[in-house]
Structures are given as C-alpha cells and as structure tokens.
Motif scaffolding. Structure first.
Motif, short mmCIF file in Angstrom:
data_model
loop_
_atom_site.label_atom_id
_atom_site.label_comp_id
_atom_site.label_asym_id
_atom_site.label_seq_id
_atom_site.Cartn_x
_atom_site.Cartn_y
_atom_site.Cartn_z
N THR A 1 0.91 -1.18 -0.09
CA THR A 1 0.16 -0.02 0.09
C THR A 1 0.83 1.21 -0.16
O THR A 1 1.74 1.41 0.51
CB THR A 1 -1.01 -0.06 0.92
N ASN A 2 0.31 2.18 -0.71
CA ASN A 2 0.95 3.59 -0.77
C ASN A 2 -0.05 4.51 0.05
O ASN A 2 -1.13 4.55 -0.36
CB ASN A 2 1.19 4.14 -1.98
N ILE A 3 0.44 4.95 1.09
CA ILE A 3 -0.67 6.33 1.60
C ILE A 3 -0.09 7.43 1.80
O ILE A 3 1.16 7.68 2.34
CB ILE A 3 -0.96 5.57 3.05
N VAL A 4 -0.59 8.39 1.02
CA VAL A 4 -0.04 9.78 0.83
C VAL A 4 -1.07 10.60 1.52
O VAL A 4 -1.99 11.00 1.17
CB VAL A 4 0.44 10.10 -0.45
N LEU A 5 -0.48 11.66 2.29
CA LEU A 5 -1.38 12.82 3.04
C LEU A 5 -0.89 14.09 2.23
O LEU A 5 0.26 14.63 2.05
CB LEU A 5 -0.92 12.83 4.49
N GLY A 6 -2.09 14.81 1.93
CA GLY A 6 -1.91 16.22 1.38
C GLY A 6 -2.49 17.21 2.46
O GLY A 6 -3.09 16.89 3.41
N GLY A 7 -1.98 18.49 2.53
CA GLY A 7 -2.38 19.53 3.28
C GLY A 7 -1.75 19.46 4.58
O GLY A 7 -2.13 20.25 5.53
N ALA B 1 4.73 6.27 5.81
CA ALA B 1 5.45 5.02 5.63
C ALA B 1 5.17 4.26 6.89
O ALA B 1 5.25 3.19 6.66
CB ALA B 1 6.75 5.43 5.55
N LEU B 2 5.19 4.68 8.06
CA LEU B 2 5.11 3.66 9.10
C LEU B 2 3.36 3.08 9.08
O LEU B 2 3.45 1.75 9.50
CB LEU B 2 5.21 4.45 10.47
N ALA B 3 2.66 3.81 8.52
CA ALA B 3 1.33 3.31 8.45
C ALA B 3 1.39 2.25 7.30
O ALA B 3 0.70 1.46 7.49
CB ALA B 3 0.36 4.34 8.05
N GLU B 4 1.99 2.53 6.44
CA GLU B 4 2.04 1.51 5.07
C GLU B 4 2.84 0.19 5.81
O GLU B 4 2.21 -0.90 5.47
CB GLU B 4 2.89 2.09 3.93
N ASP B 5 3.91 0.44 6.65
CA ASP B 5 4.40 -0.80 7.01
C ASP B 5 3.57 -1.64 7.92
O ASP B 5 3.66 -2.88 7.93
CB ASP B 5 5.67 -0.49 7.92
N MET B 6 2.80 -1.01 8.78
CA MET B 6 1.78 -1.55 9.64
C MET B 6 0.70 -2.49 9.01
O MET B 6 0.40 -3.41 9.55
CB MET B 6 1.41 -0.59 10.60
N LEU B 7 0.49 -1.81 7.93
CA LEU B 7 -0.55 -2.63 7.09
C LEU B 7 -0.36 -3.74 6.17
O LEU B 7 -0.98 -4.64 5.81
CB LEU B 7 -1.51 -1.49 6.38
N ARG B 8 1.09 -3.59 5.85
CA ARG B 8 1.49 -4.60 4.58
C ARG B 8 1.52 -5.87 5.10
O ARG B 8 1.89 -6.28 6.36
CB ARG B 8 3.00 -4.20 4.38
N ALA B 9 0.92 -6.77 4.29
CA ALA B 9 0.96 -8.53 4.55
C ALA B 9 -0.02 -8.65 5.56
O ALA B 9 0.34 -9.61 6.26
CB ALA B 9 2.21 -8.75 4.54
N GLN B 10 -1.00 -7.98 6.25
CA GLN B 10 -1.62 -8.23 7.24
C GLN B 10 -3.08 -8.25 6.73
O GLN B 10 -3.51 -7.24 5.69
CB GLN B 10 -1.87 -6.88 8.09
N PRO B 11 -4.27 -8.71 7.48
CA PRO B 11 -5.62 -9.08 7.03
C PRO B 11 -6.08 -7.49 7.44
O PRO B 11 -5.68 -6.84 8.47
CB PRO B 11 -6.08 -9.90 7.69
N ILE B 12 -6.98 -6.88 6.69
CA ILE B 12 -7.57 -5.66 6.99
C ILE B 12 -8.67 -5.86 8.18
O ILE B 12 -9.68 -6.48 7.97
CB ILE B 12 -8.13 -5.12 5.85
N THR B 13 -8.18 -5.17 9.25
CA THR B 13 -9.22 -5.00 10.27
C THR B 13 -9.33 -3.76 10.96
O THR B 13 -8.45 -2.95 10.76
CB THR B 13 -8.84 -5.85 11.70
N PRO B 14 -10.59 -3.31 11.40
CA PRO B 14 -10.98 -1.80 11.87
C PRO B 14 -9.62 -1.66 12.63
O PRO B 14 -9.15 -0.63 12.91
CB PRO B 14 -12.03 -1.90 12.40
N GLU B 15 -9.52 -2.65 13.88
CA GLU B 15 -8.37 -2.39 14.91
C GLU B 15 -6.97 -1.82 14.30
O GLU B 15 -6.43 -0.88 14.72
CB GLU B 15 -7.96 -3.74 15.92
N LEU B 16 -6.62 -2.53 13.15
CA LEU B 16 -5.20 -2.61 12.51
C LEU B 16 -5.28 -1.21 11.92
O LEU B 16 -4.32 -0.51 12.08
CB LEU B 16 -4.88 -3.80 11.62
N VAL B 17 -6.17 -1.00 11.16
CA VAL B 17 -6.47 0.34 10.41
C VAL B 17 -6.25 1.59 11.48
O VAL B 17 -5.64 2.57 11.21
CB VAL B 17 -7.65 0.38 9.28
#
Ligand SMILES: Cc1cc2nc3c(=O)[nH]c(=O)nc-3n(C[C@H](O)[C@H](O)[C@H](O)COP(=O)(O)OP(=O)(O)OC[C@H]3O[C@@H](n4cnc5c(N)ncnc54)[C@H](O)[C@@H]3O)c2cc1C
Length: 322
Positions: free
Chosen positions: A258-264, A273-289
């Motif tokens: 995943t690429n997550i980029v913030l504007g403004g 990048a830290l959020a991307e690392d945390m999400l990579r190769a993980q099942p998507i759950t509300p807690e993880l997100v």
C-alpha cells in the motif's frame, strides 16, 4: 504589476532557450490561475513570462505499454472526465474532481497544478494591503506562521517553513508512484514526483531552465484499490485542509502492498511510511487500520492553531483503507 516581456513559446526547445537566457528572471505560464495572483501581489517579479500553452502536442492522455502518460498541458478537467482514467486510474479522477471549480479546472494544466506555489497567507500577501511579510521562503529570517495564524499550515515535517503543498493532483500522483519527464538545457530526465517534491519547502522543484513535459504513471497491479479523500471547509473552490490518497494491492482481504500519501499536512505530499509498514501483509481489520492511522501521525508536531487536523487525518486514512 511590474512590466515583463511575454513570449508565446513555439516549441520545448524554444522555451528552454528562453529560460536559459533569462535564468531565474523567467517563469513559464500555463493556465495562469496561480502565477497571475503571485504577479499581482508582487510575490514574484519576473522579467519574462513564457506562455507554453502555445506549444503543440503537450495536451493528451494516452496509454503506452500499459503506462499512463499525461501531457503537461492537459487540463485538470480532461483528467476528471477521461473514461480511460475513470476505468483504471480512478483516484486521479477523484483528485481532479476536488480541484477548485469547473472553470478553474478547465484553465489549469496538470503541470501548473503540480508546480503551483503554496497558499500561505504570509507568503502571498501583497503590498497593496499595506502589510507584507519577508518570510523565510522569500529569503527572510523567519516563518511568520510559526507563532502566527497557522490554522491552515503544516503539522508534519514543518520546520523552517510551515506552508503546505496545495496540489491535490500531487497527493494522488505520488501515491501512484508517478514520475515527471523534465526537459532542460542539459537534456531530458525523469524523476519521481516524490523525489521532485523532496526539495520543498525551501528548494526548487526544477532547475531554472527546465520544464515538465509529461507525467508518467506506472501500470497498476491487478487487485489494486485506490481512493482519494479530501476534507475542505467549503465543498467547492477550496484547498484541502487534509487529504489522503491510498493505493493498495489487496488479496483475500490482506493488503499485499500500500501507498498512503497525505496532502495539506506538510511542505510536500507526505508518505505515511509507518502506517504503510503496519498494514503490509496483514488482514484488514478496523483495529489494525486504527493503529496504522495513529502511526501515520508519529512525526506530527502541530502548531498552536492546527492540532484539529490530526483527528481528520486519522478519520480519512481509516475511511480510505477500509
Ligand atoms: C480559488 C482557487 C482554488 C483552488 N483550489 C485548488 C484545489 O482545491 N486543489 C488543487 O490542487 N488546486 C487548487 N487550485 C489550483 C489551480 O487549480 C491550478 O491548478 C493552479 O493554480 C495552477 O494551474 P495553472 O495551469 O493555472 O498554472 P500556472 O498558474 O500557469 O502556473 C503555476 C506554476 O507552475 C509552473 N509551471 C506550469 N507548467 C509548468 C511546466 N510544464 N513545467 C514547469 N513549471 C510549470 C509555473 O511556472 C508556475 O510557477 C486552486 C486555485 C484557485 C485560484
């Protein structure tokens, strides 16, 4: 406005040679939506303005070997309404739709949108108002937003200058790993937009004799999900308080990448990048997100009046990923 010479460039080579002749005293103009305001407010006072809208062949959206190519002069409205973009690169249509107003989107080119100046009210204030600020961006010693009215300024990587990158297209295109084709006296080069913006806030996007001629967007993998979300105070004609562009490759409810980029939020589109690392190769759950949205802000240092941006960023990241 101070007098300046106006040229209608016929070719890219013609533009580069004029830019070389005038050096930092020259500016190119496309839609003029940003630069005319800067001229009127005397924020910049070039001796030469080079209109590049007169160069043929730089207004197109095409696919070549599954790479999307957007000519530098392509209007934002053409990106908004392109069926090819809607089908495969919908995040760009979403971002384009959020830019300014229909009239401004017709006038604005994609390169002008990417190279537009920031909207800091200290930086842009003209002498006609009786008050100007010789801020650090203009070569002065201080950033007036640091202890001034900083409600719309940066919360991450804000250090020497707290202005934020105002371009919605930049946020979306950085999330797509897009590059710019750049032509100057030294020839042609290609640079990722992420690299191009890394010189901000105080550096130059391009050398003084260079122009962008094309934006190149790599092919998206199968199972890619893409989303651009923007929070602004008004529903139209308003810059992002915060925006989020997320491009994720999802397999069996697991984020492969995943690429997550913030504007403004920062002088340049900010890669979470830290959020991307945390999400990579993980099942998507509300807690993880939720945890990832917090990790995205680990470098945040809000100013006196803009901590309100942080919960908005978290909410937009969560919505974009979920
Ligand atoms: C009221 C208002 C609201 C807006 N809201 C939004 C918004 O919500 N989101 C958003 O993203 N934008 C917004 N904008 C920005 C706007 O839509 C334009 O994209 C932007 O102002 C510049 O586009 P332009 O083509 O007119 O560029 P210009 O004003 O002609 O040029 C802008 C800068 O880009 C440089 N430039 C242009 N083309 C090239 C090139 N090929 N190579 C190198 N340098 C180049 C110029 O030299 C200049 O420095 C808003 C603008 C206004 C006035």
């Amino acid at each position: 406005m101070k007098n300046f010479k106006h040229f209608n460039a016929k070719t890219i080579e013609n533009t580069v040679s004029l830019l070389r002749e005038y050096g930092s005293d020259a500016k190119v103009i496309t839609g003029g939506v940003d630069i005319v305001g800067l001229l009127k407010n005397r924020v910049i006072e070039p001796k030469a303005l080079i209109n590049i809208k007169t160069i043929p062949g730089l207004n197109y959206i095409s696919e070549n070997g599954n790479t999307l190519r957007i000519g530098a002069l392509t209007p934002i409205s053409a990106i908004e309404f392109s069926s090819r973009i809607a089908d495969k690169y919908s995040i760009l249509a979403e971002a384009a739709h959020g830019v300014a107003s229909p009239q401004l989107r017709n006038m604005s080119s994609v390169s002008g949108n990417l190279c537009q100046s920031n909207r800091c009210w200290y930086y842009r204030r003209g002498p006609d108002t009786g008050l100007t600020f010789f801020c650090r961006l203009k070569g002065g010693k201080r950033c007036y937003a640091a202890d001034g009215d900083n409600r719309y300024h940066g919360v991450i990587n804000a250090d020497k200058c707290h202005a934020v990158c105002p371009s919605d297209m930049a946020t979306a295109l950085v999330a797509m790993n897009a590059s710019a084709r750049i032509v100057g006296s030294a020839g042609e080069r290609t640079m990722t937009l992420e690299q191009m913006y890394s010189s901000l806030p105080l550096g130059r996007l391009l050398e003084t004799d260079e122009i962008i001629t094309e934006i190149i967007v790599p092919k998206l993998k199968e199972n890619t999900r893409q989303r651009f979300l923007k929070f602004a105070i008004r529903k139209t004609i308003d810059f992002a308080i915060v925006s989020v562009a997320a491009v994720s490759n999802v397999e069996n409810n697991t984020i492969a990448d995943t690429n997550i980029v913030l504007g403004g939020v920062a002088p340049a589109p900010f890669r979470a990048a830290l959020a991307e690392d945390m999400l990579r190769a993980q099942p998507i759950t509300p807690e993880l997100v939720d945890k990832a949205s917090l990790a995205a802000l680990s470098k945040a240092k809000p100013l006196s009046k803009n901590a309100y941006k942080l919960p908005i960023i978290r909410a937009l990241i969560k919505r974009a990923i979920m």
